[in-house]
Enzyme design. Sequence first.
Site, mmCIF file in Angstrom:
data_model
loop_
_atom_site.group_PDB
_atom_site.id
_atom_site.type_symbol
_atom_site.label_atom_id
_atom_site.label_comp_id
_atom_site.label_asym_id
_atom_site.label_seq_id
_atom_site.Cartn_x
_atom_site.Cartn_y
_atom_site.Cartn_z
ATOM 1 N N GLY A 178 9.573 -25.875 0.511
ATOM 2 C CA GLY A 178 10.028 -26.989 1.231
ATOM 3 C C GLY A 178 9.774 -28.369 0.293
ATOM 4 N N GLU A 195 2.918 -31.353 0.371
ATOM 5 C CA GLU A 195 3.811 -30.737 1.349
ATOM 6 C C GLU A 195 4.713 -31.408 1.795
ATOM 7 O OE1 GLU A 195 3.986 -28.142 2.906
ATOM 8 O OE2 GLU A 195 2.207 -27.134 3.646
ATOM 9 N N ASP A 196 5.865 -30.907 2.421
ATOM 10 C CA ASP A 196 7.142 -31.651 3.177
ATOM 11 C C ASP A 196 6.739 -31.835 4.400
ATOM 12 O OD1 ASP A 196 6.982 -28.806 3.500
ATOM 13 O OD2 ASP A 196 9.201 -28.727 3.947
ATOM 14 N N ASP A 224 2.896 -29.659 10.479
ATOM 15 C CA ASP A 224 3.275 -29.561 11.955
ATOM 16 C C ASP A 224 2.268 -28.864 12.902
ATOM 17 O OD1 ASP A 224 4.813 -28.749 14.234
ATOM 18 O OD2 ASP A 224 6.200 -27.649 13.348
ATOM 19 N N LYS A 238 3.839 -34.295 12.323
ATOM 20 C CA LYS A 238 4.183 -34.335 13.437
ATOM 21 C C LYS A 238 2.711 -34.550 14.237
ATOM 22 C CE LYS A 238 8.259 -31.277 13.624
ATOM 23 N NZ LYS A 238 8.692 -30.090 14.131
ATOM 24 N N PHE A 293 13.059 -30.609 15.690
ATOM 25 C CA PHE A 293 13.316 -29.773 14.532
ATOM 26 C C PHE A 293 14.027 -30.400 13.577
ATOM 27 C CE2 PHE A 293 15.420 -26.493 12.319
ATOM 28 C CZ PHE A 293 14.256 -25.595 11.955
ATOM 29 N N VAL A 294 13.449 -30.565 12.353
ATOM 30 C CA VAL A 294 14.236 -31.298 11.327
ATOM 31 C C VAL A 294 14.458 -30.531 10.136
ATOM 32 C CG1 VAL A 294 13.155 -33.782 11.884
ATOM 33 C CG2 VAL A 294 11.979 -32.038 10.535
ATOM 34 N N ASP A 319 14.445 -26.427 5.886
ATOM 35 C CA ASP A 319 15.383 -25.689 5.885
ATOM 36 C C ASP A 319 15.747 -25.341 7.353
ATOM 37 O OD1 ASP A 319 12.847 -24.140 5.921
ATOM 38 O OD2 ASP A 319 14.312 -22.467 6.460
ATOM 39 N N ARG A 374 18.451 -27.223 2.811
ATOM 40 C CA ARG A 374 17.545 -27.773 2.041
ATOM 41 C C ARG A 374 18.164 -28.891 1.410
ATOM 42 N NH1 ARG A 374 12.666 -24.665 2.728
ATOM 43 N NH2 ARG A 374 12.863 -22.377 2.750
HETATM 44 C C1 PRP Z 1 6.799 -25.152 6.427
HETATM 45 C C2 PRP Z 1 6.481 -26.367 5.688
HETATM 46 C C3 PRP Z 1 5.008 -26.376 5.650
HETATM 47 C C4 PRP Z 1 4.517 -25.623 6.988
HETATM 48 C C5 PRP Z 1 4.242 -26.552 8.053
HETATM 49 O O1 PRP Z 1 7.031 -23.964 5.639
HETATM 50 O O2 PRP Z 1 6.963 -26.600 4.591
HETATM 51 O O3 PRP Z 1 4.387 -25.650 4.687
HETATM 52 O O4 PRP Z 1 5.862 -24.985 7.279
HETATM 53 O O5 PRP Z 1 3.986 -26.012 9.246
HETATM 54 P P1 PRP Z 1 2.214 -25.819 9.829
HETATM 55 O O6 PRP Z 1 1.763 -27.299 9.766
HETATM 56 O O7 PRP Z 1 2.579 -25.502 11.244
HETATM 57 O O8 PRP Z 1 1.498 -24.931 9.123
HETATM 58 P P2 PRP Z 1 7.594 -22.678 5.866
HETATM 59 O O9 PRP Z 1 6.649 -21.596 6.423
HETATM 60 O O10 PRP Z 1 9.004 -22.881 6.756
HETATM 61 O O11 PRP Z 1 8.311 -22.148 4.633
HETATM 62 P P3 PRP Z 1 9.250 -22.964 3.734
HETATM 63 O O12 PRP Z 1 8.456 -24.330 3.112
HETATM 64 O O13 PRP Z 1 9.676 -21.923 2.541
HETATM 65 O O14 PRP Z 1 10.339 -23.423 4.452
#
Ligand code: PRP
Length: 183
Positions: free
Chosen positions: A53, A108-109, A112, A140, A161-162, A168, A174
Amino acid sequence: MTQRSEFEKVVYDGGFRTLLTAEAIDARIREVGRQITEDYRGLQPIMIGVLNGAFLFMADLIRHVEIDLEVDFIKISSYGNAKVSSGIVRMLKDINADVKGRHILLVEDIVDTGGSIKFLHEKFMALEPASLRFVTLLIKPANVETDIPIDYVGFSIANEFVVGYGLDYKQILRNLPAVYVMD
Ligand code: PRP
């Protein structure tokens, strides 16, 4: 007739609400970059992007950090293809650099539940860095279940959900230049 792509549905059909425009993202990234520039002058930090991300955010952010820095990437997964975080974090690719005694900035992106940063905090603290801080484009606050501090936050958002700008939906979208809410 060919079916409409998800990309076209978001960008041209107006079915999704724009949460952050490309211009708003760019302006905020410049501010965060300036702040990191001031805080890390002379420290040559290593900025570690959390794949997948964070790749766009990382690429844009480092161009506004005007000091010597190094770059590495780690790949972890917590969502899989689901819309809700699974809570189980798996490491899919480790970093290559030796970070002992270094100033680490994890990029991080989105934060959550905070499960990913909890995992990363534990992993990197064990490597004895000089310092460890987190940068995230989005957070969030209503969902975060950890009290690990996030030092640099682009935007606090509601529990929606963004997608876009690196984030993604089932691995696609993405490449959207802005962040949209997917209902
Ligand atoms: C997403 C995002 C963070 C994480 C956040 O990754 O990039 O790394 O989830 O969620 P959390 O705070 O509940 O842990 P994802 O697992 O979707 O992988 P991606 O980055 O490859 O999309």
